[in-house]
Scaffold this active site. Structure first.
Site, PDB file in Angstrom:
ATOM      1  N   TYR A 155       0.896  -1.171  -0.064  1.00 51.80           N
ATOM      2  CA  TYR A 155      -0.010  -0.099  -0.013  1.00 51.80           C
ATOM      3  C   TYR A 155       0.829   1.367  -0.183  1.00 51.80           C
ATOM      4  O   TYR A 155       0.444   2.299  -0.466  1.00 51.80           O
ATOM      5  CB  TYR A 155      -1.062   0.088   1.181  1.00 51.80           C
ATOM      6  CG  TYR A 155      -2.236   0.655   1.159  1.00 51.80           C
ATOM      7  CD1 TYR A 155      -3.223   0.354  -0.125  1.00 51.80           C
ATOM      8  CD2 TYR A 155      -2.310   1.806   1.666  1.00 51.80           C
ATOM      9  CE1 TYR A 155      -4.164   1.188  -0.184  1.00 51.80           C
ATOM     10  CE2 TYR A 155      -3.548   2.565   1.790  1.00 51.80           C
ATOM     11  CZ  TYR A 155      -4.412   2.427   0.727  1.00 51.80           C
ATOM     12  OH  TYR A 155      -5.707   3.265   0.432  1.00 51.80           O
ATOM     13  N   LYS A 162      -3.047   8.284   2.636  1.00 55.50           N
ATOM     14  CA  LYS A 162      -4.535   8.158   3.721  1.00 55.50           C
ATOM     15  C   LYS A 162      -3.982   8.667   4.908  1.00 55.50           C
ATOM     16  O   LYS A 162      -5.136   9.256   5.403  1.00 55.50           O
ATOM     17  CB  LYS A 162      -4.922   6.684   3.415  1.00 55.50           C
ATOM     18  CG  LYS A 162      -5.602   6.103   2.118  1.00 55.50           C
ATOM     19  CD  LYS A 162      -6.611   6.896   1.474  1.00 55.50           C
ATOM     20  CE  LYS A 162      -7.021   6.216   0.428  1.00 55.50           C
ATOM     21  NZ  LYS A 162      -8.054   7.115  -0.324  1.00 55.50           N
TER      22      LYS A 162
HETATM   23  P1  NAP Z   1     -12.653   3.656  -8.563  1.00 55.38           P
HETATM   24  O1  NAP Z   1     -13.839   2.932  -8.559  1.00 55.38           O
HETATM   25  O2  NAP Z   1     -11.573   3.138  -9.335  1.00 55.38           O
HETATM   26  O3  NAP Z   1     -12.650   5.111  -8.242  1.00 55.38           O
HETATM   27  C1  NAP Z   1     -11.611   5.691  -8.098  1.00 55.38           C
HETATM   28  C2  NAP Z   1     -11.947   7.404  -8.800  1.00 55.38           C
HETATM   29  O4  NAP Z   1     -10.847   8.254  -8.638  1.00 55.38           O
HETATM   30  C3  NAP Z   1     -12.201   6.949 -10.263  1.00 55.38           C
HETATM   31  O5  NAP Z   1     -13.505   7.394 -10.544  1.00 55.38           O
HETATM   32  C4  NAP Z   1     -11.128   7.646 -10.975  1.00 55.38           C
HETATM   33  O6  NAP Z   1     -11.370   8.377 -12.049  1.00 55.38           O
HETATM   34  C5  NAP Z   1     -11.156   8.901  -9.673  1.00 55.38           C
HETATM   35  N1  NAP Z   1      -9.882   9.863 -10.005  1.00 55.38           N
HETATM   36  C6  NAP Z   1      -8.441   9.313 -10.101  1.00 55.38           C
HETATM   37  N2  NAP Z   1      -7.720  10.683 -10.554  1.00 55.38           N
HETATM   38  C7  NAP Z   1      -8.645  11.366 -10.720  1.00 55.38           C
HETATM   39  C8  NAP Z   1      -8.519  12.893 -10.847  1.00 55.38           C
HETATM   40  N3  NAP Z   1      -7.265  13.294 -11.426  1.00 55.38           N
HETATM   41  N4  NAP Z   1      -9.406  13.595 -11.072  1.00 55.38           N
HETATM   42  C9  NAP Z   1     -10.725  13.187 -10.760  1.00 55.38           C
HETATM   43  N5  NAP Z   1     -11.078  11.806 -10.309  1.00 55.38           N
HETATM   44  C10 NAP Z   1      -9.983  11.096 -10.614  1.00 55.38           C
HETATM   45  O7  NAP Z   1     -11.953   3.034  -7.023  1.00 55.38           O
HETATM   46  P2  NAP Z   1     -12.649   3.036  -5.612  1.00 55.38           P
HETATM   47  O8  NAP Z   1     -11.967   1.685  -4.915  1.00 55.38           O
HETATM   48  O9  NAP Z   1     -14.051   2.968  -5.574  1.00 55.38           O
HETATM   49  O10 NAP Z   1     -11.814   4.132  -5.047  1.00 55.38           O
HETATM   50  C11 NAP Z   1     -12.769   5.193  -4.597  1.00 55.38           C
HETATM   51  C12 NAP Z   1     -11.849   5.739  -3.098  1.00 55.38           C
HETATM   52  O11 NAP Z   1     -12.182   4.662  -2.214  1.00 55.38           O
HETATM   53  C13 NAP Z   1     -10.329   6.311  -3.259  1.00 55.38           C
HETATM   54  O12 NAP Z   1     -10.345   7.102  -2.205  1.00 55.38           O
HETATM   55  C14 NAP Z   1     -10.085   4.698  -2.587  1.00 55.38           C
HETATM   56  O13 NAP Z   1      -8.406   4.865  -2.091  1.00 55.38           O
HETATM   57  C15 NAP Z   1     -10.858   4.317  -1.611  1.00 55.38           C
HETATM   58  N6  NAP Z   1     -10.987   3.164  -0.898  1.00 55.38           N
HETATM   59  C16 NAP Z   1     -10.837   1.904  -1.768  1.00 55.38           C
HETATM   60  C17 NAP Z   1     -10.798   0.684  -1.216  1.00 55.38           C
HETATM   61  C18 NAP Z   1     -11.190  -0.470  -1.896  1.00 55.38           C
HETATM   62  O14 NAP Z   1     -10.535  -1.619  -1.565  1.00 55.38           O
HETATM   63  N7  NAP Z   1     -11.387  -0.508  -3.317  1.00 55.38           N
HETATM   64  C19 NAP Z   1     -10.788   0.631   0.220  1.00 55.38           C
HETATM   65  C20 NAP Z   1     -10.869   1.764   1.074  1.00 55.38           C
HETATM   66  C21 NAP Z   1     -10.890   2.909   0.379  1.00 55.38           C
HETATM   67  P3  NAP Z   1     -11.299   7.339 -13.637  1.00 55.38           P
HETATM   68  O15 NAP Z   1     -11.536   6.023 -13.179  1.00 55.38           O
HETATM   69  O16 NAP Z   1     -12.094   8.073 -14.308  1.00 55.38           O
HETATM   70  O17 NAP Z   1      -9.632   7.417 -13.816  1.00 55.38           O
END
Ligand code: NAP
Length: 274
Positions: A155, A162
């Site tokens: 990570y 984070k």
């Molecule tokens: P996700 O579906 O890939 O969402 C991440 C989003 O961030 C995507 O919509 C991506 O857009 C967007 N993004 C990246 N760079 C950007 C920029 N410059 N401007 C605007 N948008 C941007 O993945 P997710 O897992 O749902 O992630 C959402 C949040 O949850 C993140 O903060 C992640 O760290 C957090 N989180 C995830 C997990 C997990 O296990 N999945 C666990 C805890 C926390 P594009 O796809 O269009 O590039």
């Protein structure tokens, strides 16, 4: 209908597996009026049917958070279409892949800066830009992960981001509290999404989490969505500056559960299988 009369914008829907989509669905179900954003034209087409399904009524705006002019344009679009808003969701993170595996000491400075800009500073910038159009009683939500508190293999750079994000939540909560606006984060358990696919050995993380959580399973975007809806609605009107875990309880464990065989010999309850 816990969100009837509430209007807000959700950033970070990439597809129907995104955590932000789970939050959007829960808010919509509870009566909120939504706007959503996309990163660039490539995603505009993909998101159009999702925006329609969420009842956005054309409120699908571009917003690459690395471009201050797009954040300003987002505020103008929201002001034009909504007047004022009650909430926004920041479900955005990015780190170059050199920061998500290998030796921590090898993280390049440029990768560090990019991850902090997209994953942390963007929350501060959005809060500053959208504050003037947010109603008293408003709510801001971001997404974190346990890797910002404790070591999680691979990570790496995102762990540092984070940690900074969670601290930003506390400082923003104090600052925006003056305007009656709340700021919270959900620390979600691992979920298979596009962003997660970039983390080395993510499938092992999923297995480990399921095996070592009190609930002995992983969480879903619907579950994170429901908790997010609670934090965005008046149900949580006295909650701010919190990091709320939605992880099946994984974070409370000091060591894996131990079982005893017929001879009273202890062993870890998990045999390594998912
Ligand atoms: P996700 O579906 O890939 O969402 C991440 C989003 O961030 C995507 O919509 C991506 O857009 C967007 N993004 C990246 N760079 C950007 C920029 N410059 N401007 C605007 N948008 C941007 O993945 P997710 O897992 O749902 O992630 C959402 C949040 O949850 C993140 O903060 C992640 O760290 C957090 N989180 C995830 C997990 C997990 O296990 N999945 C666990 C805890 C926390 P594009 O796809 O269009 O590039």
């Amino acid at each position: 209908m816990f969100m009837k009369g509430k209007k807000g914008v959700i950033l970070g829907i990439a597809n129907k597996k995104s955590i932000a989509y789970g939050i959007a669905q829960a808010c919509r179900r509870e009566g909120a009026e939504l706007a959503i954003t996309y990163l660039n034209e490539r995603f505009e087409r993909k998101l159009a049917p999702i925006a329609e399904e969420l009842g956005c009524d054309g409120r699908l705006y571009p917003c690459d958070v690395s471009r201050p002019e797009e954040i300003r344009a987002l505020r103008e679009s929201l002001e034009r279409d909504f007047g004022t808003i009650d909430f926004f969701v920041h479900s955005i993170a990015f780190a170059p892949k050199e920061g998500l595996s290998g030796h921590f000491t090898d993280i390049p400075k440029e990768a560090f800066n990019v991850a902090m800009e997209i994953s942390v500073y963007s929350l501060i910038e959005l809060a500053r830009e959208l504050r003037p159009i947010m109603n008293e009683g408003g709510s801001i939500l971001t997404l974190s992960y346990y890797g910002g508190v404790k070591y999680i293999p691979n990570y790496n750079l995102m762990g540092v981001a984070k940690a900074a994000l969670e601290t930003s939540v506390r400082y923003l909560a104090e600052d925006l509290g003056r305007d009656g606006i709340r700021v919270n984060a959900i620390s979600a358990g691992p979920i298979k999404t596009l962003a997660a696919a970039g983390i080395g050995d993510f499938s092992f993380m999923l297995k480990w989490n399921a095996a070592h959580s009190p609930l002995r399973r992983n969480v879903t975007i619907e579950e994170v969505g429901n908790s997010g809806m609670y934090l965005l609605s008046d149900l949580s009107s006295a909650v701010t500056g919190e990091i709320h875990y939605v992880d099946g309880g994984f974070n409370i464990m000091g060591m894996p559960a131990v079982e005893f065989d017929e001879n009273g010999k202890p062993h870890i309850a998990w045999n390594g299988e998912g």
